[in-house]
Design an enzyme around this catalytic site. Structure first.
Site: not given
Lengths: 247, 668
Positions: B52, B54, B57, B282, B347, B422, B446
């Site tokens: 990963g 992102g 990572g 969301h 939310r 979300h 995450e």
């Protein structure tokens, strides 16, 4: 809506490709362009034909993964990403030609999927500020005039989709390269490497086989983020300075 | 062991053993001091695989590369710059207190634990708040163009209902700008030769060796998505930073390729999966327009500051032009039910009430399936009060985005919104070092579970990804790597051969079924089940039903899926099939987790657990723990690894709050 689609199909990097014509109906104006292709692919799978390969990921116009040449326009007739183009931009009965990005440095992998790793190599050649994790000064140590910060931001909006290259008759990646040169060159943090950066990034750009810029402007017109052409002027000015001073 | 509810068993309790036993504000400093050091000359003998690219990572790969370790970085996209962190709009929190408005590390810590409805681990959250300020320094030094004031200093705004302005932002593209910063740092290391990049590669199995010094994660099996080649990659440690699993719902705001495969494969190899039922929904997304819908798009919640949410009072008005529905026939349901907070309720409440009115048949917009999924978000009052220009100045880019996607003009007709999945707070269980229950397997961003409890605060996901990647993991993983390098493994080693064979068998199996239904049709059906029964509101009865439906669907998948093409080329159907097969297993675990947690908590409303006036009721006496699930294999009826799961084993980690007192929240 009923449409005639002429889509480029190519089995692999070395296979000979060709256009295949598909008729689709029941296309709704609210579908995105890629959802229209999803619908066609579901039909092809049901018929036992391999679906059309195309890239997409976020489908909200920010990741830069999607990109199709649609009836001769990079990302289609609107200035947006392919995933943010909707079928209401087309008319019932229209014939749409769908091709991959066409440029030697972006070889076709399969159908509409191309290899854009040349962009990563251009960034690796100097599109960064050399600062290791942990060695950063306090964020407020260097104020940035709002004018520079705003221009840096405009250039930093580039999503690396490659539309600029696909739209350019010279297959130049100058808008992509210049956007990074401008983003980092506008900021005080980017000054120490400003002139060496432009030289090494341009050398890599040329080594990848991208063409030169002849100020046509198709790149900016096709750019989904509207990166302005003046970033290329900035790149040229920085390059002149680098060559003159030998830095 | 006796089955509970016929679904799972309960095993030993677990606990984090790595946070030092000192006051909370000294734990991280102490841990960094206690962690073993690796001599710079020895670092290049040690290798790390990171899956990963992102924020977590990408940042970890860059930082470990700078430190001198040999890093292999993997992503399924064509470039590491495209990881889905890029799509985050709002901002990133940091306890800089630049506004001198009373913010502090402790306040950010407190807000995050409270926002997570007291289901996060206190020690990890405190550290997150503690390193938050360093993140901003690092990003600014990299050239991330945060919003600035005229004096040239950084601007902040208040975000997600907190009372201090601690959110840094870059217009609506904060995630993009932070990710490009990490990506550039990563490419710099690629050029320096410390990081080897494998894009268009997907991890399909974890290699866990069982050598003389016990079980250790030692590598991965990955598929080159271009050539189809199955590759073995070995290392001294493995980091998963592969993101969340929101796509189990089919429709979500996640990217098309976001998937659970890396973490699920690790789970099957022994990594505990914690709190899988904690997902965030969301409230302000653009609604589904038809059965062709492939993903959902989020709009900033700030729209609720000036927009008024309503549906018609009567079902028969639902297909009318909203402008023709008189004031007295409209139900401004949030203002009616929650007069104090009105349209600004949190939310989860806004989302749940929207689903309720649509389930009652009072939704608006196009029919999707057999009912309308949408409510109005109306700016007519705001335009009358402030003028169209003022509304355009505030929300222009969001209105443009809405107009582009729906083809409707929100200045003239009310917007339509609907909730969408979300973010997923659950993930692989990790200790204070971010190490999973498999030694040598670390999990960041995450993909792990630790920081957001049962509900994540706005602008905290970016903070956590970068905290883990830049500052936490590089410090904790060295304590593990200092024990290496571990014994050499080869392709012939039993653990490697087994992992490789299972990937090859599974690939062949998927290609050979040649059934009637496409992968997407299974994915869509799974998504409908999850949304209906394991979404915002859950009941024991619904979850039981969902488990039966998922089992039947998984069984059908392995008999009736149609995956065309070959293994040795780019084959997007095959990629999707592997991911959906794992979602079909994860979905069941999510339902079991949701069923066993008989409380309303964070983003989830459990119908059997509510107050007299219908509000969420948490049960701290029974459920103040992390539910960490251990995989057990099923009996292999279909021959190979075809999705059979045995009853999972629940390991509870008690949540101990020493710095913060537990409280119930109320919005009436």
């Amino acid at each position: 809506m009923k449409l005639t689609l002429k889509i480029w199909r190519q089995d692999g990097p070395n296979a000979k490709g060709d256009f295949v014509t598909y008729q689709v109906d029941d296309i709704l104006p609210d579908m995105s362009f890629l959802e229209m292709l999803d619908v066609l692919n579901e039909r092809l799978i049901a018929e036992g034909t391999e679906p059309i390969a195309f890239d997409s990921d976020c489908r909200e116009g920010i990741c830069g993964m999607c990109g199709l040449m649609i009836s001769g326009y990079a990302h289609g007739p609107k200035q947006t990403t392919t995933c943010q183009l909707h079928m209401r931009s087309f008319s019932d009965g229209e014939t749409i030609t769908i091709e991959p990005w066409r440029a030697d440095p972006f070889p076709v992998i399969r159908d509409l999927v191309v290899d854009r790793s040349a962009f990563d190599r251009i960034i690796a050649s100097g599109g960064f500020i050399s600062v290791n994790t942990g060695s950063a000064p306090e964020a407020h140590a260097a104020p940035v005039p709002k004018e520079n910060a705003d221009r840096a931001f405009v250039a930093a909006e580039c999503i690396g989709c490659g539309a600029c290259v696909a739209a350019c008759p010279n297959a130049s990646a100058m808008l992509f390269t210049a956007a990074k040169v401008t983003h980092l060159g506008e900021l005080p943090q980017g000054q120490p490497e400003r002139y060496s950066r432009v030289v090494s990034m341009l050398n890599q750009h040329d080594a990848e086989g991208f063409g030169g810029c002849t100020n046509i402007g198709e790149c900016s017109a096709a750019c989904p983020k509207g990166i302005p052409q003046d970033v290329i002027s900035t790149l040229n000015a920085d390059l002149r300075h680098a060559l003159r001073t030998g830095r | 062991m006796a089955l509970i509810d016929g679904l799972y068993t309960e095993g030993e309790k677990i606990a984090d053993t790595k946070a030092p036993n000192v006051p909370i504000e000294r734990k991280w400093t102490q841990r960094k001091f206690d962690a073993a050091l690796v001599n710079p000359a020895n670092r290049r003998k040690l290798s790390v695989i990171i899956v990963g690219t992102g924020l977590a990572g990408g940042a970890a790969a860059a930082t470990l590369g700078e430190a001198g370790y040999r890093v292999k970085s993997f992503c399924y996209q064509d470039s590491p710059r495209r990881a889905h962190s890029i799509a985050a709009q709002g901002g990133i929190n940091a306890a800089k207190n630049y506004k001198e408005d009373g913010d502090s590390v402790f306040r950010l810590f407190y807000d995050t634990v409270k926002g997570g409805d007291y289901r996060a681990r206190e020690t990890n959250v405190y550290r997150l708040a503690e390193v938050s300020a360093n993140i901003i320094d690092q990003c600014v030094a990299q050239g991330v163009p945060f919003a600035r004031e005229y004096g040239g200093l950084l601007d902040n705004r208040s975000f997600g209902g907190v009372q201090v302005s601690r959110t840094f932002y870059a217009r609506g593209q904060t995630g993009q700008q932070l990710l490009i910063g990490a990506y550039q740092a990563l490419e710099r290391q690629v050029a320096a030769g410390t990081v080897e990049m494998f894009s268009r590669h997907e991890m399909l199995e974890l290699i866990v060796s069982d050598g003389p010094d016990g079980k250790r994660a030692r590598g991965i099996i990955a598929r080159d998505l271009v050539t189809g080649e199955i590759e073995t990659h070995l290392a001294d440690a493995v980091v998963l930073a592969s993101g969340g699993y929101g796509n189990v719902f089919f429709l979500s705001t996640n990217a098309m390729g976001s998937n659970v495969t890396a973490t699920w494969r690790a789970h099957r190899k022994g990594a505990y999966f914690a709190n899988p039922c904690y997902t965030q929904i969301h409230p302000t997304c653009i609604p589904v327009s038809g059965d062709h819908q492939s993903k959902l798009t989020l709009m900033s919640e700030s729209l609720r500051n000036d927009g008024r949410i309503w549906v018609p009072k009567r079902r028969e008005d639902c297909d009318k032009d909203p402008r023709d529905i008189p004031e007295e026939d409209r139900d401004y349901y949030l203002e009616r039910i929650y007069p104090a907070f009105g349209n600004l309720v949190p939310r989860d409440i806004a989302s749940r009430q929207a689903k309720n009115v649509c389930d009652e048949g009072r939704g608006v917009g196009p029919m999707v399936g057999d009912f309308r999924r949408g409510v109005y978000l109306d700016f007519a009052d705001a335009i009358a009060r402030l003028g169209e220009d003022a509304v355009r100045a505030k929300y222009g880019n969001l209105f443009d985005m809405y107009a582009q996607i729906t083809g409707e003009n929100p200045y003239e007709t009310p917007m339509r919104i609907y909730p969408a999945v979300h973010y997923t707070m659950g993930g692989l269980w990790v200790d204070y070092d971010l190490e999973s229950s498999i030694p040598g397997l670390f999990v960041a961003g995450e993909a792990n579970f630790s920081d957001h409890g049962a509900n994540r605060l706005g602008a905290s996901a970016l903070m956590q990804g970068l905290a883990d990647g830049y500052f936490v993991l590089p410090n904790t993983i060295r304590d593990y790597l200092a024990k290496g390098p571990f014994e050499e493994l080869s392709e012939a080693d039993a653990a490697v051969a087994e992992a490789r064979k299972s990937v090859e068998d599974r690939t062949q199996k998927l290609l050979s079924i040649n059934g009637e239904r496409s992968v997407d049709s299974f994915h869509r059906e799974l998504g409908n089940i999850m949304w209906e029964y394991c979404g915002m509101e859950r009941t024991a009865e619904g979850l039981q039903k969902a488990i039966d439906l998922i089992r039947a669907l998984r069984d059908e998948f392995w008999r009736n899926v149609r995956v065309l093409g070959a293994a040795d080329t780019l084959n997007q159907s095959l990629e999707k099939a592997g991911r959906v097969a794992d979602f079909l297993e994860l979905g069941e675990l999510m339902c079991i987790d949701a069923l066993h947690r008989r409380e309303s908590c964070g983003g989830h409303f459990r119908a059997e657990s509510q107050t007299e006036d219908g509000e969420a009721l948490r049960h701290d006496d029974e459920f103040a723990y992390v539910g960490a699930w251990e995989f057990t294999p099923g009996t292999a009826e279909s021959g190979i690894d075809s999705g059979t799961m045995g009853p999972p084993v629940l390991h509870k980690e008690d949540l101990v709050y020493q710095a913060i007192e537990l409280k119930q929240r109320s919005y009436k």
